[in-house]
Design a protein around this motif. Structure first.
Motif, short mmCIF file in Angstrom:
data_model
loop_
_atom_site.label_atom_id
_atom_site.label_comp_id
_atom_site.label_asym_id
_atom_site.label_seq_id
_atom_site.Cartn_x
_atom_site.Cartn_y
_atom_site.Cartn_z
N GLU A 18 0.83 -1.21 0.00
CA GLU A 18 0.00 0.00 0.00
C GLU A 18 0.87 1.26 0.00
O GLU A 18 0.54 2.24 -0.66
N LYS A 26 -4.81 -1.57 -0.64
CA LYS A 26 -5.26 -0.84 0.55
C LYS A 26 -5.56 -1.84 1.66
O LYS A 26 -6.23 -2.84 1.44
N ASP A 28 -7.66 -2.65 4.90
CA ASP A 28 -8.90 -2.17 5.51
C ASP A 28 -8.70 -2.01 7.02
O ASP A 28 -7.60 -2.21 7.55
N ASP A 29 -9.74 -1.67 7.73
CA ASP A 29 -9.65 -1.41 9.17
C ASP A 29 -9.25 -2.63 9.98
O ASP A 29 -8.76 -2.50 11.10
N GLU A 30 -9.46 -3.82 9.43
CA GLU A 30 -9.07 -5.05 10.12
C GLU A 30 -7.69 -5.55 9.69
O GLU A 30 -7.25 -6.62 10.09
N GLY A 31 -7.02 -4.79 8.82
CA GLY A 31 -5.70 -5.20 8.35
C GLY A 31 -5.73 -6.17 7.19
O GLY A 31 -4.71 -6.76 6.84
N GLU A 32 -6.90 -6.36 6.59
CA GLU A 32 -7.03 -7.23 5.43
C GLU A 32 -6.74 -6.43 4.17
O GLU A 32 -7.21 -5.30 4.03
N GLU A 34 -7.06 -5.15 0.49
CA GLU A 34 -8.03 -4.98 -0.58
C GLU A 34 -7.26 -4.67 -1.86
O GLU A 34 -6.33 -3.87 -1.84
#
Length: 66
Positions: A18, A26, A28-32, A34
Motif C-alpha cells: 500500500e 489498501k 482495511d480497518d481489520e488489516g485485510e 483490498e
C-alpha cells in the motif's frame, strides 16, 4: 490484461504494498488487504508490480492473462 494474485493465507498485513502503490492496494480497518484495481489497467501495472516486489512474505503476484 494483467491481474493480481493474492495469497490471503500468506498476507500478514504489513502494508508495504500500500505504501508503494496506494492506487492498487489498501489495508482495511481489520488489516485485510483490498485490491483496488483488478484487472489492472495498463497505467497501474508497474505500480502493482512494485507493490508486489516489496511484500515481505511474497503474498502478491502480478500475472498476465493466459
Amino acid at each position: 490484461m494483467n491481474h493480481i494474485e493474492l495469497d490471503r493465507d500468506r498476507c500478514e498485513g504489513h502494508g508495504t504494498c500500500e505504501q508503494v502503490a496506494p492506487a492498487v492496494y489498501k489495508l482495511d480497518d481489520e488489516g485485510e488487504l483490498e485490491i483496488l484495481a483488478d484487472p489492472l489497467p495498463e497505467k497501474l501495472t508497474k505500480a502493482a508490480e512494485a507493490g508486489a516486489r516489496v511484500c515481505p512474505v511474497a503474498a502478491l503476484r502480478v500475472v498476465g492473462d493466459a
